[in-house]
Design an enzyme around this catalytic site. Structure first.
Site, PDB file in Angstrom:
ATOM      1  N   ARG A  59       0.807  -1.217   0.000  1.00  0.00           N
ATOM      2  CA  ARG A  59       0.000   0.000   0.000  1.00  0.00           C
ATOM      3  C   ARG A  59       0.838   1.263   0.000  1.00  0.00           C
ATOM      4  O   ARG A  59       0.426   2.272  -0.530  1.00  0.00           O
ATOM      5  CB  ARG A  59      -0.977  -0.033   1.171  1.00  0.00           C
ATOM      6  N   GLU A  96       8.319  -8.958  14.778  1.00  0.00           N
ATOM      7  CA  GLU A  96       7.740  -9.529  15.994  1.00  0.00           C
ATOM      8  C   GLU A  96       7.511 -11.031  15.858  1.00  0.00           C
ATOM      9  O   GLU A  96       7.479 -11.752  16.836  1.00  0.00           O
ATOM     10  CB  GLU A  96       6.391  -8.949  16.377  1.00  0.00           C
TER      11      GLU A  96
END
Length: 179
Positions: A59, A96
């Site tokens: 995006r 993460e």
């Protein structure tokens, strides 16, 4: 609920206004490179505090070329491995939930270039940091990172500021925690 910009993209006036906000900020800043991570962005599922592993997005790529053209800068895509032609340099980084790698074409950025890194969203800042590392290794000065949505709870801004890099975000988003 996902943090997403598709509603913004469906309204041509709002989309143009969003691009114009970035253009106005950088028009007179002598920016020579607009870099965007293409194909490595992650959708952040806000309700459960977990990144979605269901595929890649790009995006930020929607904004980068428009900003680059409007300010007279070159557009530099940063991609996953083996997606760019020619010789590349790479930067591995930890997320993460695992690790990833970005690549940039050798020669796309040169010493003295002034760069911004643009994406749709900043969460923890890991992808932005990897992008900055690539650009700086090639000799560019990263002036600022910019995004449409910031998720402050994930402390990406703090991560960038700890490296001396400011973040320009148009909107702050909040987590909706489920019990």
């Amino acid at each position: 609920m996902f943090q997403d910009i598709t509603t913004l993209l469906l309204d041509p006036k709002v989309f143009k206004d969003t691009v114009d906000l970035f253009v106005e900020r950088y028009r007179n800043e002598n920016i020579s490179v607009v870099a965007v991570v293409f194909g490595c962005a992650i959708s952040i599922k806000i309700q459960v505090l977990e990144p979605s592993k269901g595929g890649t997005a790009a995006r930020g790529f929607i904004f980068g070329p428009s900003i680059a053209l409007a300010i007279g800068a070159k557009f530099v895509p940063l991609r996953k491995p083996k997606k760019l032609p020619g010789e590349v340099i790479s930067e591995k980084y930890v997320l993460e939930y695992g690790s990833d790698c970005l690549e940039m074409r050798v020669g796309a950025v040169t010493s003295g270039d002034r760069a911004i890194v643009v994406d749709d969203l900043i969460a923890t800042g890991g992808t932005f940091c990897a992008a900055m590392n690539l650009l700086e290794r090639a000799g560019a000065e990263v002036v600022e990172c910019a995004c449409v949505i910031e998720v402050p709870e994930l402390k990406g801004r703090e991560r960038l500021e700890s490296r001396g890099k400011p973040l320009y975000a148009l909107v702050e988003s909040q987590f909706e925690r489920r019990s």
